[in-house]
Design a protein around this motif. Sequence first.
Motif, PDB file in Angstrom:
ATOM      1  N   LEU A 167      31.397  42.145  55.895  1.00  0.00           N
ATOM      2  CA  LEU A 167      31.616  40.702  56.048  1.00  0.00           C
ATOM      3  C   LEU A 167      32.935  40.521  56.806  1.00  0.00           C
ATOM      4  O   LEU A 167      33.891  41.263  56.557  1.00  0.00           O
ATOM      5  N   PRO A 168      32.986  39.547  57.714  1.00  0.00           N
ATOM      6  CA  PRO A 168      34.161  39.417  58.590  1.00  0.00           C
ATOM      7  C   PRO A 168      35.342  38.724  57.898  1.00  0.00           C
ATOM      8  O   PRO A 168      35.748  37.634  58.292  1.00  0.00           O
ATOM      9  N   ASP A 169      35.862  39.339  56.867  1.00  0.00           N
ATOM     10  CA  ASP A 169      36.972  38.731  56.133  1.00  0.00           C
ATOM     11  C   ASP A 169      37.891  39.844  55.630  1.00  0.00           C
ATOM     12  O   ASP A 169      37.545  40.550  54.664  1.00  0.00           O
ATOM     13  N   GLU A 170      39.046  39.961  56.261  1.00  0.00           N
ATOM     14  CA  GLU A 170      39.972  41.056  55.890  1.00  0.00           C
ATOM     15  C   GLU A 170      40.533  40.878  54.492  1.00  0.00           C
ATOM     16  O   GLU A 170      40.986  41.832  53.862  1.00  0.00           O
ATOM     17  N   LYS A 171      40.507  39.639  54.015  1.00  0.00           N
ATOM     18  CA  LYS A 171      41.099  39.386  52.690  1.00  0.00           C
ATOM     19  C   LYS A 171      40.082  39.548  51.557  1.00  0.00           C
ATOM     20  O   LYS A 171      40.412  39.333  50.392  1.00  0.00           O
ATOM     21  N   LEU A 172      38.845  39.876  51.912  1.00  0.00           N
ATOM     22  CA  LEU A 172      37.804  40.016  50.886  1.00  0.00           C
ATOM     23  C   LEU A 172      38.109  41.254  50.036  1.00  0.00           C
ATOM     24  O   LEU A 172      38.111  42.376  50.551  1.00  0.00           O
ATOM     25  N   LYS A 173      38.385  41.027  48.756  1.00  0.00           N
ATOM     26  CA  LYS A 173      38.815  42.139  47.912  1.00  0.00           C
ATOM     27  C   LYS A 173      38.508  41.801  46.461  1.00  0.00           C
ATOM     28  O   LYS A 173      38.741  40.670  46.017  1.00  0.00           O
ATOM     29  N   TRP A 174      37.979  42.776  45.723  1.00  0.00           N
ATOM     30  CA  TRP A 174      37.681  42.554  44.297  1.00  0.00           C
ATOM     31  C   TRP A 174      38.985  42.323  43.532  1.00  0.00           C
ATOM     32  O   TRP A 174      39.960  43.055  43.700  1.00  0.00           O
ATOM     33  N   ASN A 175      38.989  41.284  42.707  1.00  0.00           N
ATOM     34  CA  ASN A 175      40.164  40.983  41.893  1.00  0.00           C
ATOM     35  C   ASN A 175      39.782  41.256  40.440  1.00  0.00           C
ATOM     36  O   ASN A 175      38.986  40.515  39.852  1.00  0.00           O
ATOM     37  N   ASP A 176      40.350  42.316  39.894  1.00  0.00           N
ATOM     38  CA  ASP A 176      39.918  42.760  38.573  1.00  0.00           C
ATOM     39  C   ASP A 176      40.328  41.780  37.472  1.00  0.00           C
ATOM     40  O   ASP A 176      39.665  41.686  36.449  1.00  0.00           O
ATOM     41  N   GLU A 177      41.412  41.046  37.712  1.00  0.00           N
ATOM     42  CA  GLU A 177      41.847  40.065  36.710  1.00  0.00           C
ATOM     43  C   GLU A 177      40.885  38.885  36.658  1.00  0.00           C
ATOM     44  O   GLU A 177      40.456  38.456  35.601  1.00  0.00           O
ATOM     45  N   ARG A 178      40.539  38.374  37.851  1.00  0.00           N
ATOM     46  CA  ARG A 178      39.647  37.205  37.923  1.00  0.00           C
ATOM     47  C   ARG A 178      38.189  37.576  37.735  1.00  0.00           C
ATOM     48  O   ARG A 178      37.341  36.736  37.508  1.00  0.00           O
ATOM     49  N   LYS A 179      37.898  38.860  37.919  1.00  0.00           N
ATOM     50  CA  LYS A 179      36.503  39.362  37.918  1.00  0.00           C
ATOM     51  C   LYS A 179      35.677  38.670  39.000  1.00  0.00           C
ATOM     52  O   LYS A 179      34.508  38.319  38.812  1.00  0.00           O
ATOM     53  N   HIS A 180      36.337  38.432  40.114  1.00  0.00           N
ATOM     54  CA  HIS A 180      35.674  37.835  41.275  1.00  0.00           C
ATOM     55  C   HIS A 180      36.289  38.446  42.525  1.00  0.00           C
ATOM     56  O   HIS A 180      37.394  39.010  42.457  1.00  0.00           O
ATOM     57  N   TYR A 181      35.593  38.265  43.647  1.00  0.00           N
ATOM     58  CA  TYR A 181      36.191  38.665  44.927  1.00  0.00           C
ATOM     59  C   TYR A 181      37.170  37.586  45.399  1.00  0.00           C
ATOM     60  O   TYR A 181      36.844  36.393  45.363  1.00  0.00           O
TER      61      TYR A 181
END
Length: 315
Positions: A243-257
């Motif tokens: 996906l064309p998004d450099e900031k796309l990253k799993w956030n373990d605290e939020r349990k969301h990308y």
Amino acid sequence: MQAFDEGKIFLDKISREIKIEPQDWMPEQYRKTLIRQMSQHAHSEIVGMLPEGNWITRAPSLKRKAILIAKVQDEAGHGLYLYSAAETLNITREEMIGQLHAGKAKYSSIFNYPTLTWADIGAIGWLVDGAAIMNQVPLCRCSYGPYARAMIRICKEESFHQRQGFDILFTLSNGTGAQKKMAQDAINRWWWPSIMMFGPNDDASPHTKQSMDWKIKRFTNDELRQKFIDVCAEQVKVLRLTLPDEKLKWNDERKHYDFGDIDWEEFRNVVNGNGPCNKERMDARIRAHKEGEWVREAAAAHAEKIKLRQQKAVA
Ligand code: FAQ
């Protein structure tokens, strides 16, 4: 006094998850909100046929062509169920179509982007139908009965559409280098417009709070967008694409990308009529409506003839 009681009954039904039906009393603003949302939804289905229709004659095989024709035909059906459901709110289909053609009613921003390659048909199925399903499954629990019931069948069909889109991209990504590149390019172009489909951020959305209170919407725009991003971030791995998004990253605290900033300027431009294909889409719709005039006249004349014949038979 009477309106007060009716208002109480209405809110009581909403709180107890009892559907509001066309003959029931409802606040004028509830009726107007539904007409706005349902007609915009119907217009989106009808205008949404255009970008895909563009590829029917150029689908790469007879099988793909047959599938695409069936999909585009489904979108027409969705538009018709939704216009019919909206007509129960005391507005005619002619009025709704008139509002679209006069630029007074909106349709989804996504359909103002061009379909440049065959891979775009895959991206529309995977991402656009995928976003539509994420938004529409909760609408099956909408408080207004005719809308909720129409959405059940629509969602089943959208689910097939989403899978056929994924299948096109999967085939391309496992094909030649050029095919894989074409699939990636389509995802790059459709990703951001797809996540804009969910509408403005919650703090910039004038209608969300009231629509949530009335249980027309069951999730906010941002909640649905996040769910969609979480699903796609995993599915894209199966495609072996990105996906064309450099900031796309799993956030373990939020349990969301986590994801990057949405270009709201682009969204506003497209919604306000200045997207790449707004003019082309409206011109095509208005032309088709004019060219179909004789069909509507013939159908009405035929219906009248049948009615007279039946009346004579009864007399
Ligand atoms: N594009 O306060 P909110 C499909 C407008 S069907 C254009 O958040 P609301 C099937 C919004 O209308 C896709 N305008 O509003 C398919 C409002 O304007 P208004 C369509 C947008 O209603 C697949 C203003 O911004 N789906 O894809 C957009 O609470 C493939 C403020 O926004 C539906 O219509 C946008 N993206 O929430 C077909 C689903 N977003 O009226 C062919 C039902 C917002 O004040 C091929 N609709 N606006 O002038 C909904 O769930 C809601 O109406 C939202 C917007 C979520 C779209």
